[in-house]
Scaffold this motif. Structure first.
Motif, PDB file in Angstrom:
ATOM      1  N   MET A   1       0.845  -1.206   0.000  1.00 35.21           N
ATOM      2  CA  MET A   1       0.000   0.000   0.000  1.00 35.21           C
ATOM      3  C   MET A   1       0.883   1.260   0.000  1.00 35.21           C
ATOM      4  O   MET A   1       0.639   2.218  -0.751  1.00 35.21           O
ATOM      5  CB  MET A   1      -0.919   0.004   1.238  1.00 35.21           C
ATOM      6  N   VAL A   2       1.927   1.238   0.819  1.00 35.29           N
ATOM      7  CA  VAL A   2       2.869   2.361   0.862  1.00 35.29           C
ATOM      8  C   VAL A   2       3.569   2.526  -0.495  1.00 35.29           C
ATOM      9  O   VAL A   2       3.729   3.631  -1.009  1.00 35.29           O
ATOM     10  CB  VAL A   2       3.914   2.131   1.986  1.00 35.29           C
ATOM     11  N   ALA A   3       3.956   1.389  -1.102  1.00 35.30           N
ATOM     12  CA  ALA A   3       4.659   1.438  -2.394  1.00 35.30           C
ATOM     13  C   ALA A   3       3.767   2.055  -3.472  1.00 35.30           C
ATOM     14  O   ALA A   3       4.230   2.863  -4.286  1.00 35.30           O
ATOM     15  CB  ALA A   3       5.094   0.030  -2.804  1.00 35.30           C
ATOM     16  N   ALA A   4       2.489   1.688  -3.465  1.00 30.08           N
ATOM     17  CA  ALA A   4       1.562   2.237  -4.466  1.00 30.08           C
ATOM     18  C   ALA A   4       1.456   3.751  -4.296  1.00 30.08           C
ATOM     19  O   ALA A   4       1.480   4.505  -5.284  1.00 30.08           O
ATOM     20  CB  ALA A   4       0.195   1.574  -4.322  1.00 30.08           C
ATOM     21  N   GLY A   5       1.363   4.196  -3.055  1.00 29.16           N
ATOM     22  CA  GLY A   5       1.297   5.642  -2.799  1.00 29.16           C
ATOM     23  C   GLY A   5       2.576   6.343  -3.229  1.00 29.16           C
ATOM     24  O   GLY A   5       2.548   7.454  -3.759  1.00 29.16           O
ATOM     25  N   ARG A   6       3.695   5.664  -3.001  1.00 29.78           N
ATOM     26  CA  ARG A   6       4.990   6.251  -3.392  1.00 29.78           C
ATOM     27  C   ARG A   6       5.079   6.390  -4.914  1.00 29.78           C
ATOM     28  O   ARG A   6       5.578   7.405  -5.431  1.00 29.78           O
ATOM     29  CB  ARG A   6       6.110   5.350  -2.856  1.00 29.78           C
ATOM     30  N   PHE A   7       4.573   5.392  -5.651  1.00 26.87           N
ATOM     31  CA  PHE A   7       4.611   5.478  -7.119  1.00 26.87           C
ATOM     32  C   PHE A   7       3.734   6.629  -7.607  1.00 26.87           C
ATOM     33  O   PHE A   7       4.129   7.377  -8.514  1.00 26.87           O
ATOM     34  CB  PHE A   7       4.149   4.147  -7.725  1.00 26.87           C
TER      35      PHE A   7
ATOM     36  N   THR B   1      10.621  -0.125  -9.774  1.00 26.10           N
ATOM     37  CA  THR B   1      10.667  -1.392  -9.049  1.00 26.10           C
ATOM     38  C   THR B   1      10.883  -1.065  -7.576  1.00 26.10           C
ATOM     39  O   THR B   1      11.827  -0.350  -7.229  1.00 26.10           O
ATOM     40  CB  THR B   1      11.828  -2.268  -9.562  1.00 26.10           C
ATOM     41  N   LEU B   2       9.991  -1.567  -6.744  1.00 23.91           N
ATOM     42  CA  LEU B   2      10.077  -1.294  -5.306  1.00 23.91           C
ATOM     43  C   LEU B   2      10.049  -2.612  -4.543  1.00 23.91           C
ATOM     44  O   LEU B   2       9.467  -3.602  -5.012  1.00 23.91           O
ATOM     45  CB  LEU B   2       8.916  -0.395  -4.862  1.00 23.91           C
ATOM     46  N   TYR B   3      10.666  -2.604  -3.376  1.00 22.92           N
ATOM     47  CA  TYR B   3      10.734  -3.810  -2.559  1.00 22.92           C
ATOM     48  C   TYR B   3      10.137  -3.539  -1.180  1.00 22.92           C
ATOM     49  O   TYR B   3      10.446  -2.520  -0.555  1.00 22.92           O
ATOM     50  CB  TYR B   3      12.186  -4.263  -2.395  1.00 22.92           C
ATOM     51  N   SER B   4       9.319  -4.471  -0.727  1.00 24.69           N
ATOM     52  CA  SER B   4       8.757  -4.396   0.618  1.00 24.69           C
ATOM     53  C   SER B   4       9.620  -5.282   1.510  1.00 24.69           C
ATOM     54  O   SER B   4       9.543  -6.512   1.419  1.00 24.69           O
ATOM     55  CB  SER B   4       7.300  -4.882   0.598  1.00 24.69           C
ATOM     56  N   VAL B   5      10.455  -4.664   2.339  1.00 21.07           N
ATOM     57  CA  VAL B   5      11.510  -5.423   3.021  1.00 21.07           C
ATOM     58  C   VAL B   5      11.163  -5.799   4.462  1.00 21.07           C
ATOM     59  O   VAL B   5      12.030  -6.169   5.239  1.00 21.07           O
ATOM     60  CB  VAL B   5      12.856  -4.652   2.974  1.00 21.07           C
ATOM     61  N   GLY B   6       9.871  -5.741   4.799  1.00 21.80           N
ATOM     62  CA  GLY B   6       9.447  -6.167   6.130  1.00 21.80           C
ATOM     63  C   GLY B   6       9.122  -4.994   7.033  1.00 21.80           C
ATOM     64  O   GLY B   6       9.733  -3.920   6.934  1.00 21.80           O
ATOM     65  N   GLY B   7       8.127  -5.193   7.906  1.00 15.29           N
ATOM     66  CA  GLY B   7       7.767  -4.156   8.868  1.00 15.29           C
ATOM     67  C   GLY B   7       7.138  -2.930   8.227  1.00 15.29           C
ATOM     68  O   GLY B   7       7.064  -1.879   8.859  1.00 15.29           O
TER      69      GLY B   7
END
Ligand code: SF4
Length: 463
Positions: A24-30, A142-148
């Protein structure tokens, strides 16, 4: 990046920090990148890779991407609004993006679970593409969700400095990047770990606004406790198809009914710890609001041990909870920086194991333990989670996750208690234990790292 107490403890929604909050955070960041670039695409397309593909459906990663693209944030979204938002998007297939305008997005076709090899950077990869009216890509990330709930780009992943450098750059006066450095700085300064962490947080606090660290810590605990209380009040079946029933309310009512009576067992404190943890993780499994600690899947351990401290230890108080949170965050930051808090990277030892170490350290500090005893408590708790795999049945954060938090909480209290009985001297340094976890995670096959391709996930028949 300096790892703040508010990075380790973040308010968001379930069921997963890496697979729900991160996407969800990654989508907002894009979307923000598109705004910053002055781009107005006709369509957006997203692909999920690695563990995000294999367990993304059970962890609601697709829903999280949709909600993030629709402008929602994990910290502020109301879980009760989610179904209506998803229905609207499935019907209209259009995003109304602030600052850009309407963009076509059909969740059924524009969101792809890619079951091929994971992306090179990390097990939880996402590729976002912005397309023009002819279907030509005008932007890609390209984004990575690295935990937490942490999200990084490939460049950020490659450029990550060690924790000491990051903390120094943030201007923190006690830039410890390992447990050894933390103990040395404590000895040199004469300060407790909580006091050093407090000074570090004050140094990186937002300038120009009235920032009250204690009030912010209280807000985190209040959110944890509210989640726990909701979990104790609700009953019924958890979503996802496994037909797992909530148990926390029933156990809690039994415990309340037994108060002051002869009890059938002598393990009542463990039952309380277990029911507190399960209440939080049942809420997580249901997609409720909670606080990462350090992840969603492991979010029950720290609140359970804090409630134990508050309700079952003499002198449990607000000031002690602040100490607990600061110390737990210090330990969580060291583990994240030197190994991982992600089940997709190192298995459940990195999630529930880290949570248990954080809770053990926090409880030990709140009960007056020395810095050495605190480090000892964290090490005992983490050591006895080493090797634990991540194998959620059906890709859902329910079995074994809910009970696993209960056991993580019990181990945390045991570890704190053992450490408080000693003088802080012990055989295995926490840093060695963290490095062992990192190496064990590297050796673990992908089957056991949040892909649901091994362990309980393949040996229990879903009905
Ligand atoms: S098994 Fe552990 S790491 Fe895996 S999803 Fe469950 S709580 Fe998270």
């Amino acid at each position: 990046m300096f790892i703040s107490v508010f990075d380790i403890f973040k308010i968001g929604i379930g069921p997963s920090s890496s697979h729900t909050m991160g996407p969800m955070v990654a989508a907002g960041r894009f979307l923000q990148e598109l705004r910053d670039g002055g781009l107005a695409p006709a369509r957006i397309a997203v692909s999920l890779h690695g563990s995000l593909a294999f367990t993304g459906k059970g962890h609601a990663s697709d829903r999280a991407i949709c909600l993030g693209l629709a402008g929602h944030d994990p910290a502020t979204i109301d879980p009760d609004d989610v179904d209506a938002e998803m229905e609207r998007l499935a019907r209209d297939c259009t995003l109304e993006v602030d600052g850009i305008g309407p963009i076509a997005f059909d969740p059924a076709n524009d969101l792809v679970f890619d079951y091929g090899p994971p992306l090179a950077g990390h097990a939880n990869g996402m590729i976002f593409r912005a397309l023009d009216a002819n279907g030509k890509a005008i932007a890609e990330d390209t984004l990575y969700s690295v935990g937490g709930g942490f999200v990084v780009s490939a460049e950020e992943l490659a450029a990550q400095d060690d924790l000491m450098t990051q903390t120094q750059e943030a201007g923190a006066p006690y830039p410890f990047g390992s447990a050894k450095e933390m103990l040395k700085m404590g000895a040199d300064s004469g300060l407790a770990i909580a006091d050093m962490k407090r000074a570090n947080e004050a140094a990186r606090a937002p300038q120009g606004i009235d920032f009250d660290l204690d009030a912010e810590l209280d807000r985190i605990w209040d959110a944890m406790n509210a989640c726990l209380q909701r979990g104790l009040a609700r009953e019924g079946e958890l979503p996802g198809g496994l037909k797992v029933k909530r148990r926390a309310r029933q156990i809690h009512e039994k415990l309340l009914g037994e108060a002051g009576k002869n009890r059938p067992f002598q393990h009542t404190v463990m039952d309380w710890l277990g029911v507190y943890a399960m209440a939080v993780n049942e809420e997580n499994a249901a997609g409720g609001t909670l606080v990462t600690a350090p992840t969603n899947g492991a979010a029950g351990v720290v609140p359970a041990v804090i409630r134990y401290y508050l309700d079952h230890c003499p002198d449990g108080c607000r000031a002690g909870i602040r100490t607990f949170l600061l110390v737990a965050a210090a330990i969580g930051g060291i583990i994240k920086a030197n190994a991982s808090i992600s089940g997709a990277e190192v298995g459940c030892q990195g999630e529930v194991g880290s949570a248990s170490a954080m809770a053990a350290a926090g409880l030990c500090a709140a009960l007056g333990g020395s810095n050495e005893q605190v480090e000892n408590a964290a090490e005992i708790a983490l050591e006895h989670h080493l090797g634990m795999t991540c194998d959620p049945i059906g890709g859902l954060v329910q079995v074994p996750c809910i009970e696993r938090n209960a056991l993580g909480a019990v181990k945390a209290v045991t570890a704190a208690s053992l450490a408080l009985r000693g003088d802080g001297s012990h055989f295995v340094p926490l840093d060695s234990c963290i490095e062992t976890m990192r190496q064990t995670g590297l050796d673990m096959t992908d089957k056991y790292k949040e892909t649901s391709k091994g362990g309980l996930a393949v040996n229990v028949v879903e009905c």
